[in-house]
Scaffold this active site. Structure first.
Site, short mmCIF file in Angstrom:
data_model
loop_
_atom_site.label_atom_id
_atom_site.label_comp_id
_atom_site.label_asym_id
_atom_site.label_seq_id
_atom_site.Cartn_x
_atom_site.Cartn_y
_atom_site.Cartn_z
N HIS A 155 -18.65 29.72 69.56
CA HIS A 155 -19.53 28.97 68.68
C HIS A 155 -20.09 27.75 69.41
O HIS A 155 -19.60 27.36 70.48
CB HIS A 155 -18.79 28.51 67.42
CG HIS A 155 -18.56 29.60 66.42
ND1 HIS A 155 -17.54 30.53 66.56
CD2 HIS A 155 -19.21 29.92 65.28
CE1 HIS A 155 -17.58 31.37 65.53
NE2 HIS A 155 -18.59 31.01 64.75
N LYS A 159 -18.97 22.69 66.24
CA LYS A 159 -18.13 23.29 65.21
C LYS A 159 -16.78 22.57 65.17
O LYS A 159 -16.18 22.31 66.22
CB LYS A 159 -17.92 24.78 65.49
CG LYS A 159 -17.15 25.51 64.41
CD LYS A 159 -17.18 27.02 64.63
CE LYS A 159 -16.34 27.77 63.61
NZ LYS A 159 -16.80 27.52 62.22
#
Length: 266
Positions: A155, A159
């Site tokens: 990601h 995040k």
């Protein structure tokens, strides 16, 4: 045709702003308000980079639900704020569609009980991308035949939680189909702590966080003389919008909490 009236929490975030654009495109949806940490009293159209919508921004959730007369809350914030938003929405009879990951099992149990008590639909989805949901379901099926598996999830570097909710949900689904086992050599030793990643029921999960990524996951199965990799990539946050729209349509018909978009797919 009556429109579903929606409040979006986290409208200035990457996912939240994309949700505003999705609502703008659908004639059966209407944005009536946004929950934001700042900009109280402003209109969405007053905020640079957001769509030309007249809905008001609120910082106080009770004032928002008292004045906006919403049907659905779309929450795309953080676990701490999202849990409070979800509880409050249920108390006001507003149906939450939650893309925030990182809720604890105790929090999910509490929200499940509240939804049942109120007789109101709630949808909490670790991932709203239809392809990601199919990836999880295919992985659950494959685990019947390939019990040795590791997960790599990647990601963007902003995040907050690791591993991702999608990776944890994938591991939970796989657990339903395989016997618990510790993978790798029994005498395996990490010479640097954390080298083998997180461990769920003997499965290892590895989290990558880098600029340029959006949301990506590989589920790698190993068997004698072969590997099977099931992979999904979201290259743009638009990929999550079809799942959010599907959830809005379904949550209006539910009177319980549903965890996971796979439960909405036929």
């Amino acid at each position: 045709m009556s429109k579903v009236k929606i409040v979006v929490a986290g409208p200035r975030g990457r996912m939240g702003s994309e949700a505003l654009r999705m609502i703008e495109k659908h004639d059966d949806l209407e944005l009536v308000a946004c929950l934001d940490m700042e900009n109280d009293g402003k209109k969405v159209k007053d905020i640079a980079g957001l769509p030309n919508l007249d809905a008001r921004m609120y910082t106080n959730i009770d004032q928002c639900f008292s004045e906006a007369q919403a049907d659905v809350l779309i929450d795309l914030t953080t676990p701490e704020v999202g849990f409070l938003h979800t509880k409050t929405a249920i108390s006001y009879g507003v149906r939450p569609v939650v893309g925030t990951t990182g809720f604890t099992s105790d929090q999910l149990e509490e929200l499940t009980d509240l939804a049942e008590e109120k007789g109101i639909g709630v949808i909490i989805a670790p991932n709203f991308a239809i392809g990601a949901v199919l990836m999880m379901e295919f992985s659950k099926w494959a685990a019947k035949y390939f019990p040795d598996v590791e997960i790599i999830e990647k990601h963007h570097d902003q995040k907050l939680d690791a591993p991702s909710g999608t990776a944890v949900k994938t591991a939970e689904l796989i657990k339903q189909e395989r016997e618990s086992k510790q993978q790798g050599h029994p005498n395996e030793k990490e010479t640097i702590p954390g080298a083998r990643g997180a461990n769920i029921d003997g499965m290892h999960i590895h989290s990558v966080r880098l600029p340029g990524l959006v949301a990506h996951q590989e589920v790698i199965f190993g068997g004698p003389g072969e590997n099977l990799t099931i992979k999904h990539d979201s290259f743009h946050r638009e990929s999550f919008m079809s799942g959010i729209k599907l959830s809005i349509d379904h949550v209006m018909k539910l009177d319980v909490l549903v965890y996971g978009l796979e439960n909405l797919l036929e």
